[in-house]
Design an enzyme around this catalytic site. Structure first.
Site, PDB file in Angstrom:
ATOM      1  N   ASP A 184     -21.534   7.935 -34.204  1.00  0.00           N
ATOM      2  CA  ASP A 184     -20.127   7.583 -34.487  1.00  0.00           C
ATOM      3  C   ASP A 184     -19.546   7.683 -33.407  1.00  0.00           C
ATOM      4  O   ASP A 184     -20.330   6.584 -32.482  1.00  0.00           O
ATOM      5  CB  ASP A 184     -19.915   9.597 -33.903  1.00  0.00           C
ATOM      6  N   SER A 206     -14.338  10.039 -28.937  1.00  0.00           N
ATOM      7  CA  SER A 206     -15.319   9.813 -30.675  1.00  0.00           C
ATOM      8  C   SER A 206     -15.075   9.685 -31.560  1.00  0.00           C
ATOM      9  O   SER A 206     -15.046   9.104 -31.691  1.00  0.00           O
ATOM     10  CB  SER A 206     -15.422  11.695 -30.492  1.00  0.00           C
ATOM     11  N   ASP A 211     -22.749   9.790 -29.581  1.00  0.00           N
ATOM     12  CA  ASP A 211     -23.594  11.312 -29.205  1.00  0.00           C
ATOM     13  C   ASP A 211     -23.580  12.592 -30.183  1.00  0.00           C
ATOM     14  O   ASP A 211     -24.090  13.104 -30.195  1.00  0.00           O
ATOM     15  CB  ASP A 211     -22.140  12.265 -27.646  1.00  0.00           C
ATOM     16  N   ASP A 231     -18.099   7.483 -30.026  1.00  0.00           N
ATOM     17  CA  ASP A 231     -19.028   7.513 -28.690  1.00  0.00           C
ATOM     18  C   ASP A 231     -21.060   7.438 -28.742  1.00  0.00           C
ATOM     19  O   ASP A 231     -21.273   7.349 -27.558  1.00  0.00           O
ATOM     20  CB  ASP A 231     -18.396   8.233 -27.980  1.00  0.00           C
TER      21      ASP A 231
END
Length: 451
Positions: free
Chosen positions: A243, A101, A247, A245
């Protein structure tokens, strides 16, 4: 108690336990065994972000899964929510995301989605761990035609782009909007610009040249100053930062002022309330959300339900209560009418749709919520001890809570992934709450501090 899985999958420094290729293979074997039932061919989707270590972890997972007689569908770099969508739409048995992440590039992680696109509950993660550490499946070795195969899904990115565009109202487009977009050199570096440009926006892209080591490096949602400066330089209408990833998402308005997850939730929830589309007139947020959010939603005729910190806790509460909108101050937003997990690009599209429908700039939309001054201080501790068992700390905490009364709040909690105590204060007087937060932090460091 879990040995591998934390609040959001397995995570750590790549090539250091538990994020080694050996453990990734074991996780793959255990997951394949868990998700395999019946005599048909089973399939697990694997996607990743742009970290260099993703190649190593991916190959180990593929080997482990195939060794248990389960096929693998490899989609390459794709946002975490995109992998959740592909898993569900392709009727796969599970999905795996290789990503840490918003963490720096040297870290990596493994997290799972069930076949319905939702993250695994704790009990299933515990079953994976039990299968690994009990060595129960070590002797299970399918042979010949029973061994799994690996396939590459070349059109996964295109499928996800089409899905994202389908969540945007068909009678609207983004013509006339100039948008600064920061993809954090992460998983959305192709998807996000494509979606916004295909909908008609003029896009100034930042962080779209990943090299394996620059993910989240001075860019993305952790560095909102980057889009703020770019918006002012290019005289754009707004900035959007994802960010690694993708999400989560953070915005800035046309003046370069930051607009965080709480304000975005306020914008979206009040609009859904107006349209009578917010289920049970309820927004789900976490205990870290600003009190200003509660005030804004109550004024609009709704209410806020609070959960522990973590988007998985938010989603679980939404599913349990039958709600359709939830999120975190950090920028995780879950629109359950569209997807099963936090989706930065999808969330951005919902905000852009409101801007276009109302023909209002983001700065005016953000005025629906007036944030209370909030201070957050982190203290590194030697052990995660109950701080209220220390008399001096307990007395100071009670004293601060009494002084705050109904016009503020004090929240103290430990980080789920690090030896940190987080002290959050909200109140009307920023200087006063800053002083109180420092006083508590200094005392905690004196009594419980760690290097």
């Amino acid at each position: 108690m879990k040995k591998l899985f934390g609040t959001d999958g397995v995570r750590g420094v790549a090539n250091v336990y538990p994020m080694t290729s050996e453990m990734a293979m074991q996780i793959g074997r255990a997951a394949a065994y868990l998700f395999k039932n019946g005599h048909r061919r089973h399939r697990i989707v694997i996607g990743k972000d742009t970290r260099l270590s993703g190649y190593m972890i991916e190959n180990a997972l593929v080997a482990g899964i195939c060794s248990m007689g389960v096929d693998v569908l490899q989609v390459g770099p794709l946002p975490t929510p995109g992998i959740a969508y592909i898993t569900s739409s392709m009727r796969a048995d599970a999905g795996v995301v290789i990503s840490a992440s918003h963490n720096p590039f040297q870290d990596n992680g493994i997290k799972f989605f069930f076949k319905d696109g939702f993250k695994l509950p704790d009990e299933m993660e515990l079953k994976i761990e039990e299968l690994i550490f009990s060595k129960k499946i070590d002797s299970l070795r399918p042979v010949a035609t029973e061994v799994g195969k690996a396939y590459r899904i070349d059109d996964a990115l295109g499928r996800y782009v089409v899905f994202l565009k389908s969540t945007f109202p068909k009678d609207l487009d983004l013509t006339g909007l100039k948008i600064v977009l920061d993809c954090a050199n992460g998983a959305a570096y192709k998807v996000a610009p494509a979606v916004l440009e295909e909908l008609g926006a003029e896009v100034i892209s930042i962080g779209v040249k990943p090299n394996g080591s620059n993910i989240n490096a001075n860019c993305g949602s952790l560095y909102p100053g980057v889009i703020s400066e770019a918006v002012k330089e290019h005289r754009a209408d707004l900035g959007i930062a994802l960010d690694g990833d993708a999400d989560r998402v953070i915005f800035c308005d046309e003046f370069g002022n930051p607009v965080d997850g709480d304000q975005i939730m306020a914008i979206c929830a009040t609009e859904l309330l107006r349209l009578k589309k917010l289920r049970k007139n309820t927004l789900v947020a976490t205990v870290m959300s600003n009190m200003g959010l509660d005030i804004a939603i109550k004024k609009a005729g709704g209410k806020v339900v609070k959960t522990a910190v973590g988007d998985r806790d938010v989603v679980e509460e939404m599913v349990k209560g039958g709600y359709n909108l939830g999120g975190e101050q950090s920028g995780h937003m879950i629109f359950l009418d569209h997807n099963t997990t936090g989706d930065g690009v999808l969330s951005a599209l919902q905000v852009l749709a409101i801007m276009q429908r109302k023909q209002l700039p983001l700065s005016e939309l953000a005025e629906v919520m007036i944030p209370l001054p909030q201070v957050l201080v982190n203290v590194r501790v030697a052990e995660k001890k109950d701080i209220l068992t220390v008399p001096e700390i307990a007395r100071l905490v009670r004293d601060v809570e009494t002084r705050l009364g109904d016009e503020g709040r004090l929240l103290i909690r430990y980080s789920g992934t690090e030896p940190l105590l987080r002290i959050m204060l909200e109140g009307q007087d920023k200087y006063q709450i800053t002083a109180w937060a420092k006083e508590i932090a200094d005392l905690v460091e004196n009594k419980l501090g760690g290097k």
